[in-house]
Design an enzyme around this catalytic site. Structure first.
Site, PDB file in Angstrom:
ATOM      1  N   ARG A  63       0.947  -1.195   0.061  1.00 11.38           N
ATOM      2  CA  ARG A  63      -0.009  -0.073  -0.216  1.00 11.38           C
ATOM      3  C   ARG A  63       0.943   1.116   0.011  1.00 11.38           C
ATOM      4  NH1 ARG A  63      -4.226   1.056  -1.991  1.00 11.38           N
ATOM      5  NH2 ARG A  63      -5.435  -0.748  -0.927  1.00 11.38           N
ATOM      6  N   GLN A  82      -8.777  -6.027  -9.704  1.00  9.64           N
ATOM      7  CA  GLN A  82      -8.410  -4.567 -10.242  1.00  9.64           C
ATOM      8  C   GLN A  82      -6.860  -4.136 -10.094  1.00  9.64           C
ATOM      9  OE1 GLN A  82     -10.357  -0.750  -8.843  1.00  9.64           O
ATOM     10  NE2 GLN A  82      -8.936  -0.809  -7.126  1.00  9.64           N
ATOM     11  N   ARG A  87       1.664  -5.977  -9.887  1.00  9.75           N
ATOM     12  CA  ARG A  87       1.883  -5.496  -8.587  1.00  9.75           C
ATOM     13  C   ARG A  87       1.948  -6.588  -7.644  1.00  9.75           C
ATOM     14  NH1 ARG A  87      -3.237  -2.087  -6.248  1.00  9.75           N
ATOM     15  NH2 ARG A  87      -4.711  -3.570  -6.760  1.00  9.75           N
ATOM     16  N   HIS A 155       1.244   3.948 -10.318  1.00  9.98           N
ATOM     17  CA  HIS A 155       0.387   4.368  -9.324  1.00  9.98           C
ATOM     18  C   HIS A 155       0.830   5.054  -8.528  1.00  9.98           C
ATOM     19  CE1 HIS A 155      -2.942   4.246  -6.525  1.00  9.98           C
ATOM     20  NE2 HIS A 155      -3.968   3.726  -7.361  1.00  9.98           N
ATOM     21  N   GLU A 257      -1.100   9.630 -10.825  1.00  9.39           N
ATOM     22  CA  GLU A 257      -0.768   8.817 -11.612  1.00  9.39           C
ATOM     23  C   GLU A 257      -0.629   8.731 -13.058  1.00  9.39           C
ATOM     24  OE1 GLU A 257      -3.763   5.860 -10.442  1.00  9.39           O
ATOM     25  OE2 GLU A 257      -3.846   7.162  -8.672  1.00  9.39           O
TER      26      GLU A 257
HETATM   27  O1  TA6 Z   1      -5.931   4.954  -9.004  1.00 12.76           O
HETATM   28  C1  TA6 Z   1      -7.276   5.296  -8.214  1.00 12.76           C
HETATM   29  C2  TA6 Z   1      -7.817   3.937  -7.767  1.00 12.76           C
HETATM   30  O2  TA6 Z   1      -8.309   3.067  -8.984  1.00 12.76           O
HETATM   31  C3  TA6 Z   1      -8.772   4.055  -7.070  1.00 12.76           C
HETATM   32  O3  TA6 Z   1     -10.231   3.890  -7.501  1.00 12.76           O
HETATM   33  C4  TA6 Z   1      -8.938   2.997  -5.798  1.00 12.76           C
HETATM   34  O4  TA6 Z   1      -9.152   1.887  -6.025  1.00 12.76           O
HETATM   35  C5  TA6 Z   1      -7.334   3.101  -5.813  1.00 12.76           C
HETATM   36  O5  TA6 Z   1      -7.078   2.774  -7.129  1.00 12.76           O
HETATM   37  C6  TA6 Z   1      -6.338   1.966  -4.950  1.00 12.76           C
HETATM   38  O6  TA6 Z   1      -6.819   0.634  -5.583  1.00 12.76           O
HETATM   39  P1  TA6 Z   1      -6.125  -0.640  -4.506  1.00 12.76           P
HETATM   40  O7  TA6 Z   1      -6.550  -1.781  -5.601  1.00 12.76           O
HETATM   41  O8  TA6 Z   1      -4.907  -0.419  -4.554  1.00 12.76           O
HETATM   42  O9  TA6 Z   1      -7.004  -0.611  -3.501  1.00 12.76           O
END
Ligand code: TA6
Length: 290
Positions: A63, A82, A87, A155, A257
């Site tokens: 994180r 997501q 990563r 990111h 980002e």
């Molecule tokens: O970059 C922004 C984002 O897409 C937010 O919507 C939030 O989900 C953030 O990334 C962090 O995502 P993660 O999967 O690392 O918790």
């Protein structure tokens, strides 16, 4: 020569330094896990945020720092996960790294092919420039015999004195996808400021953007190439409280980002390669470009 050391959680990391003496001396720390940069300091000033609650235990992503979002940004791709899987995986240190520059490599394997049926080679080259600036170049090669399509981002979590002191300049007039509202909008403000959750994917952003922290007189000039878009994010308190590896520390960062996301995916024919880069220069307020 960049050397591998043992970092948090027993994970393997690379530490980079510049030879600049005195105030300009810079260091950077890069974990093989996720090719995640977890620190960049110039003259002793730490400019990257990592949550004090971050979990250094694969496959969980760290994180903070600069997670590599590939082969998709957010949900802009076919994967359930997501931001893709890059990563969450261990990258290899390539030969030829130096004391101020290192390349980490991720190649498709049985596990990634089962998730995403494409052969690829991803390389992240991280360098400290003589000025102390941080440069990261992401290169993706289609090593398959069929076309490859992906979205991606670096990111970056920039450390700030407090989110209330942070602003992002350079996005006025641009259309963005407001992920919090689930709708497109246009930014009319001179700067993005943070009085609540901000989660915006700007489309076709300028190649030069600025992060300012009035609380510690810091300016970060972000120069991107190859990435069309930019994403600005801070979850604010409500969302952060639901994140076990962030919690009350949400006030300590702003994400700016560089991304290839809402503008559309990269498409590579067999054998083709794509590169996107970001170069960040640290200045104190008064020195940085307006
Ligand atoms: O970059 C922004 C984002 O897409 C937010 O919507 C939030 O989900 C953030 O990334 C962090 O995502 P993660 O999967 O690392 O918790």
């Amino acid at each position: 020569m960049a050397s591998l050391k043992t970092g948090e959680g027993g994970l393997s990391k690379v530490v980079l330094t510049t030879n600049a003496g005195g105030a300009g001396a810079a260091t950077a720390t890069l974990y093989r896990h996720g090719a995640t940069l977890t620190g960049w300091s110039v003259g002793g000033e730490q400019l990257i945020f990592v949550s004090p609650r971050a979990v250094f235990q694969p496959p969980k992503a760290i994180r903070g720092g600069v997670p590599v979002c590939f082969p998709q940004f957010g949900n802009l791709g076919p994967l359930q996960a997501q931001h893709g899987f890059a990563r969450n995986r261990e990258w290899q240190l390539a030969a030829g790294s130096s004391s101020s520059s290192a390349t980490l490599v991720l190649e498709s394997d049985e596990e990634t092919l089962a998730l995403w049926p494409h052969a690829f080679r991803a390389e992240l080259t991280t360098s400290l420039l003589p000025s102390g600036a941080l440069q990261q170049v992401l290169r993706v090669t289609n090593t398959d015999s069929k076309p490859l399509e992906f979205t991606c981002a670096l990111h970056t979590y920039f450390k700030v004195s407090d989110i209330a002191n942070a602003s992002v300049v350079g996005l006025k007039g641009l259309q963005y996808y407001d992920n919090a509202a689930g709708a497109l909008a246009t930014d009319a403000a001179e700067a993005v400021t943070f009085s609540g959750e901000v989660d915006r994917a700007y489309i076709a952003a300028p190649d030069t953007l600025k992060v300012a922290d009035s609380g510690r007189g810091a300016v970060l000039m972000v120069h991107k190439r190859g990435f069309s878009d930019a994403v600005v994010w801070n979850p604010a308190q409500a969302k952060a409280e639901g994140m076990a590896d962030l919690g009350e520390h949400w006030r300590g960062f702003v994400c700016l980002e560089v991304a290839q996301a809402r503008s559309g995916p990269v498409v590579l024919q067999p054998g083709e390669a794509w590169e996107g880069s970001t170069t960040v220069q640290y200045d104190t307020i008064g020195e940085g470009a307006d």
